[in-house]
Design an enzyme around this catalytic site. Structure first.
Site, PDB file in Angstrom:
ATOM      1  CB  CYS A   1      -0.965  -0.036   1.190  1.00 56.08           C
ATOM      2  SG  CYS A   1      -2.413   1.037   1.007  1.00 56.08           S
TER       3      CYS A   1
ATOM      4  CG  HIS B   1      -3.198  -3.889   3.462  1.00 55.07           C
ATOM      5  ND1 HIS B   1      -2.239  -3.165   4.126  1.00 55.07           N
ATOM      6  CD2 HIS B   1      -3.936  -2.990   2.759  1.00 55.07           C
ATOM      7  CE1 HIS B   1      -2.388  -1.874   3.858  1.00 55.07           C
ATOM      8  NE2 HIS B   1      -3.414  -1.740   3.019  1.00 55.07           N
TER       9      HIS B   1
ATOM     10  CD  GLU C   1      -0.283  -5.524   5.918  1.00 55.63           C
ATOM     11  OE1 GLU C   1      -0.785  -4.377   5.914  1.00 55.63           O
ATOM     12  OE2 GLU C   1       0.052  -6.119   4.865  1.00 55.63           O
TER      13      GLU C   1
END
EC number: 6.3.5.3
Length: 227
Positions: free
Chosen positions: A86, A194, A196
């Site tokens: 991002c 994302h 994570e």
């Protein structure tokens, strides 16, 4: 394996990234402030999402000038894995580590939801635990995620197998549905989704764990071969 999670003023996914490594992958990770200049003790570098320096000028533009970025470039030149997610992707583009640019989303609105992502190449240090054309689910959360490059750059990305992730249902207008790319050497990955935030079933997906595991497996194999 030891991961550096670079923290900029305005980062807001740094703790998620650290958690993905220490809890999801069971490996070592540490925060590194943007004013540091040495990453030599780390095996991989992670640039998290957020709004570095408030996204003044352009998203990632000020982060790209931080002192730590020279060390990130050195790590990339040494072949270490460098992942920007991002805002981290935006910083990699602004610093010249990856080609292209990220524009405002096509409909000029912030998007935050889980989306399907297609794996376009499993033959990278970031995707060896996936299969080609596999569809996974990862969250996105961005207002400037519309990837753009000119046609010559796109042809070069395609020719060198640098397009790693695409959107089957393009949420932001990215050219050719691109969601993530690598450098020609294959050790620097920038992506808008994302991983994570997709390391626990409670969060709606565990697909992100395999990306981090891919890095770990590649690193272990390289060190065993070179031992």
């Amino acid at each position: 394996m030891r991961f550096a999670v670079v923290v900029f003023p305005g980062s807001n996914c740094d703790r998620d990234m650290l958690h993905a490594i220490t809890d999801g992958l069971q490996e070592e990770a540490a925060f590194v402030w943007h004013t540091e200049t040495d990453l030599s003790e780390y095996d991989a570098v992670l640039l998290p999402g957020g709004f570095s320096h408030g996204d003044y000028l352009r998203a990632g533009a000020m982060g790209a000038t931080a002192p730590i970025m020279q060390a990130v470039k050195e790590a990339a030149a040494q072949g270490k894995p460098v992942l920007g997610v991002c805002n981290g992707f935006q910083i990699l583009l602004e610093s010249g580590l990856l080609p292209g640019a990220l524009l405002r989303n096509e409909k000029l609105s912030f998007i935050c939801r889980n989306v399907p992502i297609t794996i376009r190449s499993k033959d990278t240090m970031f995707t060896n635990q996936f299969t080609n054309d596999e569809e996974i689910v990862l969250p996105i959360a961005h207002g400037d995620g519309n990837y753009f490059c000119d046609e010559a750059t796109y042809q070069s990305l395609a020719e060198h197998n640098q397009i790693i992730f695409t959107y089957p249902n393009n949420p932001n207008g990215s050219v050719h549905d691109i969601a993530g790319i690598t450098n020609k050497e294959g050790n620097v990955l920038g992506m808008m989704p994302h991983p994570e935030r997709a390391v626990e079933a409670l969060l709606g997906s565990t697909d992100g764990v395999r990306l981090f595991r891919s890095i770990l497996i590649h690193w272990r194999e390289a060190h065993v071969l070179n031992a």
